[in-house]
Scaffold this motif. Structure first.
Motif, PDB file in Angstrom:
ATOM      1  N   SER A  56       1.257  -1.500   0.166  1.00  0.00           N
ATOM      2  CA  SER A  56       0.114  -0.213  -0.057  1.00  0.00           C
ATOM      3  C   SER A  56       0.919   0.910   0.246  1.00  0.00           C
ATOM      4  O   SER A  56       2.340   1.276   0.919  1.00  0.00           O
ATOM      5  CB  SER A  56      -1.480   0.433   1.388  1.00  0.00           C
ATOM      6  N   THR A 108      -2.353   6.682  10.250  1.00  0.00           N
ATOM      7  CA  THR A 108      -3.268   5.754  10.509  1.00  0.00           C
ATOM      8  C   THR A 108      -3.087   4.422  10.195  1.00  0.00           C
ATOM      9  O   THR A 108      -3.489   3.230  10.445  1.00  0.00           O
ATOM     10  CB  THR A 108      -4.217   6.129   8.968  1.00  0.00           C
ATOM     11  N   GLY A 109      -1.585   4.599  10.106  1.00  0.00           N
ATOM     12  CA  GLY A 109      -0.938   3.085  10.079  1.00  0.00           C
ATOM     13  C   GLY A 109      -1.194   2.141   8.581  1.00  0.00           C
ATOM     14  O   GLY A 109      -1.002   1.092   8.836  1.00  0.00           O
ATOM     15  N   ASP A 110      -1.362   3.139   7.339  1.00  0.00           N
ATOM     16  CA  ASP A 110      -2.424   1.993   6.607  1.00  0.00           C
ATOM     17  C   ASP A 110      -1.314   2.047   5.533  1.00  0.00           C
ATOM     18  O   ASP A 110      -1.684   0.741   4.387  1.00  0.00           O
ATOM     19  CB  ASP A 110      -3.965   2.620   6.359  1.00  0.00           C
ATOM     20  N   TYR A 111      -0.532   2.486   5.612  1.00  0.00           N
ATOM     21  CA  TYR A 111       0.161   2.205   4.729  1.00  0.00           C
ATOM     22  C   TYR A 111       1.736   1.561   4.491  1.00  0.00           C
ATOM     23  O   TYR A 111       1.999   2.197   5.794  1.00  0.00           O
ATOM     24  CB  TYR A 111       0.212   3.643   3.997  1.00  0.00           C
ATOM     25  N   LYS A 131       3.059  -3.562   7.003  1.00  0.00           N
ATOM     26  CA  LYS A 131       2.506  -4.844   6.866  1.00  0.00           C
ATOM     27  C   LYS A 131       2.727  -6.040   5.692  1.00  0.00           C
ATOM     28  O   LYS A 131       3.362  -7.201   5.912  1.00  0.00           O
ATOM     29  CB  LYS A 131       0.938  -4.992   6.732  1.00  0.00           C
TER      30      LYS A 131
END
Lengths: 308, 266, 400
Positions: free
Chosen positions: C57, C105-108, C308
């Protein structure tokens, strides 16, 4: 015009449990217990609004009492009134608040003034067929994206744009980018949201009532003022809530056509989306929240909200 | 009150002028979608069909439209259910706190989108610890869509009164049967109108969306915002807008047909 | 802030290998990078690559990650996906500040950050050190971009340079005569173009004024435009406040500036080379790198501390630094590539020349965006410098 909850059960026939299905029994139980009926009706929506919305708002307001470490961007949960004091005393916030409220009020007034004659024409003058076409014509622009329309206005209002081309024969000039352009564009964007409720309100005014007024000697103006206006007042308020609050929080239109100006929405946005300072953003967000509550309280006193 | 001929004429003229003004920017959008200028400058320097061809090849745009449709349909559906429940509750019962509830329903639309946006963003991420996704977006949209359904339905309920429902239950129909056969048919056009407005609100919403959509969720307004920043994509955005306006005639037309037909029946 | 359960499990499974090393490294780096006074959560750079995770991501400026979905001809992501089996999802951001908050946000897994975000990301513990040995294409990167203050901390690399460019001065050649050679047309002499001046809408723009003051008010003693004490910042702010009355509009997306120059609503202001290139043919506008020098950006691909998919992330960093992909991405965006070999792969053979790629002398005139922090970047220890939040407040007040 509401029915008292305690009254209906006595009027309702008690149905003999001929088919003892669960649905049937449930239905009988419910008709005997209006309170249960009410809580079943309101349970889900109130759970939703309370949990999703009110809890979120409360959490945001609490955040306003925290601070943020400017370099790491972590929120530290130490209690402080600094943000709120900064917002209340900072001259920047006062100027921007005044500007924003001014814009929102002007947009609302302009929209209502434009919407009234059109809605009246649609509801009371146009043939049913024309009426249908007009509603479609008002609704259609809603589907051209907000951003696309805002950029279109940017093009219309630019130097040598269509606006200038239209008004220059009369010695006019394009206002250029700035607050007038913001007001024009916002009025344009929210106009359908104001026309529709007013149109719906006017449709509910019976023609016979207006004729009765005329028969009793009421002139056009006095009929409009004394008969029609009071009846559509709630609808006007409903429309004004849309245009006022949508303008109050807008930060995109003012970015596109507002020149160098900023509104409250910009301050909130830069603080949360850009400066990553949620506590300060939350404190600034208090301003529109308070304004809207004051506005709602004001219109509530007129009784308009109950009829919304 | 009977309007004089000149008054009618004046009203018609005002309506025509305002309609012209409403369509002027849309005309600009339409013309620009054929312009050779990549930056939407006026007047267009030349004519081209390039952007139309590109728009129909753009998977990104198609995906974004589909995502927006999903979000709008789902949040409208939720809003229809919750909005109807609330309006029946508030209109058919008298109880303490009724005013507070009607205020609560109005609040998500009355408070500026950016307040709703950051409040929900904060609640989802730090409060509940969930990652933003299409679900959080639908929840957010449904929250502010409830009010449009509520407004329409409660107005209709108020006009209907309860006599038909009372008659139905006097004749032995249960609550559910009464709702299905008596109340609902009378609400249908109000539901349609409220639903359509909710759909339109959700479909074009950008501010709350910015704060509550997951990173991989790209609704049409977000796609448009992205593409206005991208080199040479602005005219493609215009094409999409023109197509949307044209396509939107269909649902609006049917909504009007339904509403119109009901009027005749009554 | 609450942590999600998912994150917690990832932490236990992903970091088992080097808990001891990490905790030592944590202590060490904490001393070095903890300039902002916040908590530093940094991890050791990866020492070897593992299995590809299958997805990655990315967070980047618009035009940095193109997979053909917007324009089938503009696509350098598909080749990467085919090559590595990592499916790419991406999100774009409009300003460095937005990137910084989105990374929270920690989404990437990966972010392309400009210098005004990168240091903050390091300090906040949002990004991890990058082991450049695992990135073969790092060798091709221009030396003057490697291990700079915006992509490394204390000799530890935090990312791979992507592309760079200068914030230039653009002017309408018909209105602004004679051709300007100094920033004074937007500062001291801006009243000549009242209502038609523009500036980049970000607190980092304050550095533009600082660069100008370095030449014009040497008494202030500014040696680095990102290390301003209170008096120096006040002088920059004053310059912008004086300019504010002459501003037509600020710009942050470049469509806005392109339109304004084409219509003549704006005649002078800061710009990027790509904006000048996007102007319709015949627009009377030119760009210049003024004699005072200029600010600029040098973007860095960084890897999230809690990525991740760290292996796919490394694969992306290597891929985007390759001459071919680097050429495609930087040419599409309109900036100088970071890889010397990229110049052979650009569609326009003059691309590198137009953007002065590899021109160390040109690059030396550019003060690359860097995050202002309390500990002065120019090495002064007798004063405390103003930090980014001071700049943000100042910028909002300038706009008024």
């Amino acid at each position: 015009m509401t029915v008292d909850a305690s009254a209906p059960p006595t009027r309702r026939a008690v149905v003999p449990p001929q088919r003892g299905s669960i649905a049937r029994r449930g239905s009988v139980f419910l008709s005997r217990h209006p309170r249960v009926r009410l809580s079943l009706l309101l349970g889900a929506p109130l759970f939703w609004l309370g949990l999703v919305y009110i809890a979120a708002l409360a959490a945001l307001l609490i955040t306003a009492l925290w601070t943020v470490d400017s370099f790491t961007g972590q929120i530290s949960q130490t209690w402080t009134l600094d943000n709120i004091v900064a917002v209340l005393t900072g001259s920047l916030y006062q100027t921007v608040t005044l500007r924003t409220v001014g814009v929102a009020l002007l947009v609302t007034i302009i929209d209502i003034l434009i919407a009234l004659p059109i809605a009246f024409y649609m509801a009371k003058v146009a043939s049913p067929r024309a009426q249908r076409i007009l509603v479609i014509a008002i609704l259609m622009p809603l589907w051209a994206s907000y951003l696309v329309k805002a950029y279109a206005w940017r093009s219309v209002l630019s130097q040598g744009g269509i606006f200038e081309w239209l008004v220059s024969p009369f010695g006019g000039h394009s206002p250029g980018y700035g607050l007038p352009a913001t007001i024009i564009t916002l009025s344009y964007l929210w106009l359908p949201y104001v026309i529709l409720p007013i149109y719906a309100g006017l449709e509910r005014v019976p023609d016979s009532l207006m004729e009765a007024s005329a028969d009793l000697g009421g002139g056009t103006w006095s009929t409009l003022r004394l008969v029609v206006l009071p009846m559509i007042w709630p609808a006007i308020i409903a429309g004004s809530i849309f245009s006022f609050s949508l303008s109050l929080g807008d930060y995109i239109t003012v970015n596109i056509v507002g020149g160098a100006n900023q509104m409250l929405g910009n301050l909130v946005y830069t603080n949360v989306g850009a400066a990553n300072n949620l506590p300060l953003a939350a404190a600034i967000a208090l301003i529109p929240i308070l304004i809207i509550f004051a506005y709602l309280a004001a219109v509530r006193r007129t009784g308009a909200l109950n009829n919304l | 009150m009977r309007l004089s001929r000149p008054a009618r004429g004046l009203l018609a003229t005002i309506t025509a002028v305002v309609l012209a003004l409403i369509y002027l920017p849309l005309l600009v959008v339409f013309v620009n979608s054929f312009s050779t200028s990549q930056n939407l400058t006026w007047p267009p320097p030349g004519f081209t069909l390039e952007w139309w061809a590109k728009a129909f090849q753009s998977d990104g745009a198609l995906d974004a439209v589909l995502t927006s449709l999903q979000v709008a349909l789902a949040s409208t559906a939720i809003a229809l259910v919750l909005g109807t429940l609330i309006s029946i509750g508030l209109q058919r019962f008298e109880f303490f706190g009724r005013d507070a509830i009607s205020l609560l329903v109005i609040l998500p639309i009355a408070l500026p989108g950016i307040v709703t946006g950051i409040a929900l963003n904060n609640a989802f991420r730090t409060g509940l610890g969930v990652q933003l996704s299409i679900l959080t977006l639908i929840i957010a949209h449904a929250t502010f869509c409830i009010v449009t359904v509520f407004n329409n339905v409660i107005a209709r309920l108020r006009r209907l009164g309860t006599s038909l429902e009372d008659a139905s239950s006097d004749l032995g129909a249960g609550i559910w049967t009464t709702f299905r056969l008596v109340t609902f048919p009378q609400l249908r056009s109000a539901l349609f109108a409220g639903g359509l407005l909710a759909f339109a609100l959700s479909f074009d919403e950008i501010i709350v969306t910015t704060f509550t959509a997951g990173s991989s969720v790209k609704t049409l307004p977000l796609w448009i915002l992205d593409n206005l920043f991208r080199p040479n994509q602005a005219p493609v955005v215009n094409v999409i807008a023109v197509v949307l306006v044209l396509v939107s005639i269909v649902p609006i037309y049917f909504a009007q047909r339904i509403a119109g037909a009901e009027k005749v029946v009554r | 802030m609450k942590r999600t359960p998912a994150r917690r499990t990832r932490f236990t499974s992903g970091a088992l290998t080097g808990v001891a090393i990490v905790s030592v490294a944590l202590l060490l780096t904490a001393c070095g990078t903890n300039q902002g006074g916040g908590t530093t959560v940094s991890t050791e750079a990866q020492s070897e690559l593992g299995e590809m995770e299958g997805t990655v991501s990315l967070l980047a400026w618009p035009g940095y990650v193109e997979d053909g979905s917007n324009d089938p001809e503009v696509d350098w992501v598909s080749a990467f996906e085919d090559e590595t089996g990592c499916t790419v999802t991406s999100k774009t951001y409009g300003t460095s500040d937005e990137a910084f908050s989105l990374m929270k946000t920690g989404d990437y897994d990966v972010v392309a950050a400009s210098g005004d975000a990168s240091l903050r990301l390091v300090a906040a513990g949002d990004v991890a050190p990058v082991n450049t040995d695992l990135i073969p294409n790092y060798d091709g990167i221009f030396d003057f971009l490697k291990m700079q203050s915006w992509n490394s901390v204390d000799g530890v690399s935090y990312g791979i340079p992507h592309g760079y460019g200068a914030n230039l001065l653009m002017y309408n050649t018909e209105v602004v005569t004679p051709a300007p050679t100094s920033w004074d047309v937007v500062f001291d002499k801006s009243s000549a173009y009242k209502g038609a001046v523009t500036a980049y809408d970000s607190p980092i723009s304050l550095a533009d004024a600082a660069v100008y003051l370095m030449t014009h008010q040497p008494d202030l003693g500014i040696t680095n435009p990102y290390a301003l004490d209170e008096t120096q910042l006040a002088a920059s702010v004053q310059l912008f406040k004086d300019q504010r009355v002459n501003i037509g509009e600020y710009w942050s997306d470049y469509l806005k500036e392109v339109q304004a120059f084409e219509t003549g609503d704006t005649v002078v202001g800061t710009t990027w080379q790509v904006i000048h290139n996007s102007l319709a043919e015949g627009t009377p506008a030119a760009v210049v790198l003024p004699e005072e020098g200029a600010t600029g950006w040098s973007d860095t691909w960084m890897i999230a501390a809690n990525a991740k998919s760290p292996n796919c992330a490394y694969a992306w960093l290597d891929y985007i630094a390759s001459p071919e992909a680097n050429a495609q991405a930087t040419e599409y965006f309109g900036e100088a590539p970071s890889n010397a070999g990229a110049c052979d792969f650009t569609v326009n053979p003059d691309h590198c020349e137009v953007f002065h790629a590899g021109d160390a002398e040109y690059a030396a005139q550019i003060w690359y965006w860097s995050t202002p922090i309390a500990e002065c970047l120019d090495g002064r220890t007798d004063v405390e410098c103003t930090d980014y939040s001071d700049w943000t407040t100042a910028w909002q007040e300038i706009k008024g």
